[in-house]
Design a protein around this motif. Structure first.
Motif, PDB file in Angstrom:
ATOM      1  N   ILE A 145      -4.405   3.270  -0.114  1.00  0.00           N
ATOM      2  CA  ILE A 145      -3.841   3.791   1.133  1.00  0.00           C
ATOM      3  C   ILE A 145      -3.957   2.732   2.232  1.00  0.00           C
ATOM      4  CG2 ILE A 145      -4.094   5.544   2.929  1.00  0.00           C
ATOM      5  CD1 ILE A 145      -5.189   7.423   0.774  1.00  0.00           C
ATOM      6  N   THR A 146      -2.827   2.469   2.900  1.00  0.00           N
ATOM      7  CA  THR A 146      -2.815   1.514   4.008  1.00  0.00           C
ATOM      8  C   THR A 146      -2.334   2.130   5.312  1.00  0.00           C
ATOM      9  OG1 THR A 146      -0.581   0.803   3.430  1.00  0.00           O
ATOM     10  CG2 THR A 146      -2.401  -0.446   2.458  1.00  0.00           C
ATOM     11  N   SER A 147      -1.692   3.304   5.226  1.00  0.00           N
ATOM     12  CA  SER A 147      -1.117   3.901   6.420  1.00  0.00           C
ATOM     13  C   SER A 147      -1.240   5.413   6.370  1.00  0.00           C
ATOM     14  CB  SER A 147       0.351   3.495   6.574  1.00  0.00           C
ATOM     15  OG  SER A 147       1.096   3.961   5.452  1.00  0.00           O
ATOM     16  N   ALA A 148      -0.863   6.054   7.476  1.00  0.00           N
ATOM     17  CA  ALA A 148      -1.014   7.503   7.585  1.00  0.00           C
ATOM     18  C   ALA A 148       0.161   8.262   6.990  1.00  0.00           C
ATOM     19  CB  ALA A 148      -1.204   7.898   9.047  1.00  0.00           C
ATOM     20  N   GLY A 177       0.805  -1.206   0.000  1.00  0.00           N
ATOM     21  CA  GLY A 177       0.000   0.000   0.000  1.00  0.00           C
ATOM     22  C   GLY A 177       0.843   1.263   0.000  1.00  0.00           C
ATOM     23  N   ARG A 178       0.130   2.382   0.113  1.00  0.00           N
ATOM     24  CA  ARG A 178       0.784   3.691   0.124  1.00  0.00           C
ATOM     25  C   ARG A 178       0.305   4.459   1.348  1.00  0.00           C
ATOM     26  NH1 ARG A 178      -0.513   6.510  -5.321  1.00  0.00           N
ATOM     27  NH2 ARG A 178       1.495   7.535  -4.949  1.00  0.00           N
ATOM     28  N   SER A 179       1.045   5.470   1.687  1.00  0.00           N
ATOM     29  CA  SER A 179       0.639   6.261   2.838  1.00  0.00           C
ATOM     30  C   SER A 179      -0.289   7.395   2.415  1.00  0.00           C
ATOM     31  CB  SER A 179       1.860   6.834   3.559  1.00  0.00           C
ATOM     32  OG  SER A 179       2.402   7.925   2.826  1.00  0.00           O
ATOM     33  N   PHE A 180      -1.088   7.839   3.369  1.00  0.00           N
ATOM     34  CA  PHE A 180      -1.986   8.966   3.137  1.00  0.00           C
ATOM     35  C   PHE A 180      -1.209  10.179   2.638  1.00  0.00           C
ATOM     36  CE2 PHE A 180      -3.771  12.903   4.884  1.00  0.00           C
ATOM     37  CZ  PHE A 180      -5.073  12.872   4.409  1.00  0.00           C
ATOM     38  N   MET A 181      -0.062  10.446   3.246  1.00  0.00           N
ATOM     39  CA  MET A 181       0.698  11.640   2.892  1.00  0.00           C
ATOM     40  C   MET A 181       1.326  11.528   1.514  1.00  0.00           C
ATOM     41  SD  MET A 181       0.893  14.496   4.314  1.00  0.00           S
ATOM     42  CE  MET A 181       1.268  15.785   3.136  1.00  0.00           C
ATOM     43  N   GLU A 182       1.738  10.332   1.114  1.00  0.00           N
ATOM     44  CA  GLU A 182       2.274  10.137  -0.235  1.00  0.00           C
ATOM     45  C   GLU A 182       1.201  10.457  -1.288  1.00  0.00           C
ATOM     46  OE1 GLU A 182       5.597   6.617  -0.187  1.00  0.00           O
ATOM     47  OE2 GLU A 182       3.514   6.045   0.126  1.00  0.00           O
ATOM     48  N   VAL A 183       0.021   9.907  -1.089  1.00  0.00           N
ATOM     49  CA  VAL A 183      -1.072  10.122  -2.048  1.00  0.00           C
ATOM     50  C   VAL A 183      -1.476  11.588  -2.073  1.00  0.00           C
ATOM     51  CG1 VAL A 183      -3.478   9.573  -2.554  1.00  0.00           C
ATOM     52  CG2 VAL A 183      -1.908   7.760  -1.836  1.00  0.00           C
TER      53      VAL A 183
END
Length: 469
Positions: A81-84, A27-33
């Protein structure tokens, strides 16, 4: 997380040839997206110097772009998204954000969700639809992050009732809750009462027993709107006292496509003291009625309802529905008459059936066709023209259409000017108001033009025009 992946893609002299490329794994982080979607290159919403949200670089330099164009409503659905991510950066960029859509991501850890939410101080709307939360364990410390949220969407998350109880205990401002498509067939009882909740959507579940609805009423005593469409609720149970206390503030209930099959269940809705808007489409009870009958019968049974299936119930419509209700039950045995029937008879009296009036235009008429002292009764179509009538009478009077002149004679002699000549070949016969028993006088054109003879007072001595008719 980005990693290099290597692929064998053939061989030369027995040695494998390798190709490689970088792919996103996991997954990707919230902040990356967030950084990617709302960067000035990808989201040119507020270009120009000084626009956007600027984060000063730290001592080591920030890996993020120095400016993001962030609206107050963030939509980050279907982004894996998997993380913050970094909570400090979330707080710096999202201080003004009030609505957040994280639907259709891969968040399965409430700890990561709480990191995101706790870093957005003005957030009041959170959508977590279709995130895999069925196995996620919620620690009470994480649920405190949602303390300011007023609208929470958990559709198709399969979130457990135990998790919901933990959330509700820490959400004193929650006003709207969406729990659709979660496969619930029961409601877990809780001592927690969420008195702030005004709207509950719990559609497309498997609730069948009214006792489960009673648990909902106990948890949310101040509900204004309850949407339970597409469940399998078969009846509304409970005593009058129980039902009147169950939803004391309920104004709107939606029971579309439920399994209700008794008029008694519909009448029990009258026990909710403030209910004035009802939606009741697609229930088995109504299948054998027309749309008009359904609406009239429901309106007559629910005297306090001012809106049915999204349409206002006017005073005139209510009176018509109540009168329809009385006439609908006129021929029923006394033991089958509902209590509402007697109430409405007291109000309007015992009404007689409505007279059946057919306002459709007549299609045919039987007229007396007279020609030179002879008469024949002929059935004519009133949707044809004068020209068509002449063709119809050709075999009756033995004259060609071009050699006959027609006169219409009203049997009631209501026309003070005598017979009316049918001059215009394209005029429709129904415009003459022809009826059974009227006369059509046929005068050969070779006859000198004069006032046509008056109709005979008796046709008993008239000679038939054609023996074959």
């Amino acid at each position: 997380m980005s990693v290099w992946l290597f692929y064998a893609c053939g061989s030369t002299d027995g040695e494998p040839q390798w190709d490689f490329k970088m792919e996103q794994v996991g997954g990707r982080s919230f902040m990356e997206v967030l950084s990617e979607k709302y960067s000035p290159e990808n989201f040119p919403y507020r270009r120009g110097p000084g626009m956007g949200i600027v984060v000063p670089a730290g001592p080591q330099g920030s890996p993020m772009k120095d400016r993001l164009n962030l609206p107050s409503i963030l939509v980050l659905n279907s982004c894996c998204i998997t993380s913050a991510g970094d909570e400090g950066e979330i707080a710096a960029f999202c201080a003004h954000v009030c609505e957040l859509d994280l639907s259709d991501n891969k968040l399965e850890d409430w700890h990561e969700i709480s990191k995101i939410v706790s870093s957005i101080p003005h957030l009041y709307f959170l959508n977590l639809t279709t995130n895999p939360l069925s196995q996620a364990v919620l620690d009470p410390s994480c649920s405190k992050a949602l303390v300011r949220v007023r609208r929470l969407v958990l559709n198709n998350t399969k979130v457990s009732w135990e998790t919901l109880h933990t959330l509700l205990a820490e959400m004193p401002q929650l006003e709207q809750l969406f729990l659709c498509l979660n496969g619930y067939d029961t409601v877990s009882h809780s001592s927690v009462r969420c008195s702030s909740l005004r709207l509950l959507h719990i559609t497309d579940n498997n609730l069948q027993d009214w006792s489960e609805v009673c648990k909902v009423g106990a948890m949310f005593p101040c509900l204004d709107t309850l949407v339970m469409a597409n469940n399998h609720l078969s009846s509304i149970g409970g005593s009058e006292e129980t039902l009147s206390r169950l939803f004391p503030c309920l104004h709107h209930i939606n029971l579309h496509n439920s399994g209700l099959n008794s008029w008694g269940d519909i009448e029990k809705l009258n026990l909710f003291p403030k209910l004035d808007e009802v939606r009741l489409k697609g229930i088995p009870l109504l299948q054998n009625y027309t749309n008009t009958e359904r609406r009239n019968l429901i309106i007559a049974r629910l005297p306090s309802v001012t809106m049915l299936n999204g349409s206002d119930v006017t005073d005139g419509e209510r009176e018509d529905a109540e009168r329809f209700f009385i006439r609908h039950y006129l021929d029923f045995p006394e033991e089958e008459l509902p209590c509402r029937y007697h109430e409405l008879v007291t109000k309007y009296g015992k009404l007689a059936p409505l007279a059946e009036v057919d306002l459709r235009p007549r299609c045919h008429a039987k007229v007396e066709v007279r020609c030179e002292g002879k008469m024949e009764i002929v059935s004519i179509r009133l949707d044809q023209t004068v020209s068509g009538l002449k063709k119809r009478l050709r075999s009756v009077v033995q004259l060609s259409p071009n050699s006959m002149r027609l006169y219409y004679i009203d049997k009631d002699l209501s026309c003070p000017f005598g017979p009316e000549e049918m001059k215009y070949s394209t005029r429709a016969l129904h415009s003459y108001s022809i009826k059974d028993g009227d006369e059509i006088l046929v005068v050969p054109k070779s006859r000198p033009q004069s006032t046509p003879p008056a109709p005979s007072s008796s046709s008993s001595s008239s000679t038939p025009l054609s023996p074959s008719l």
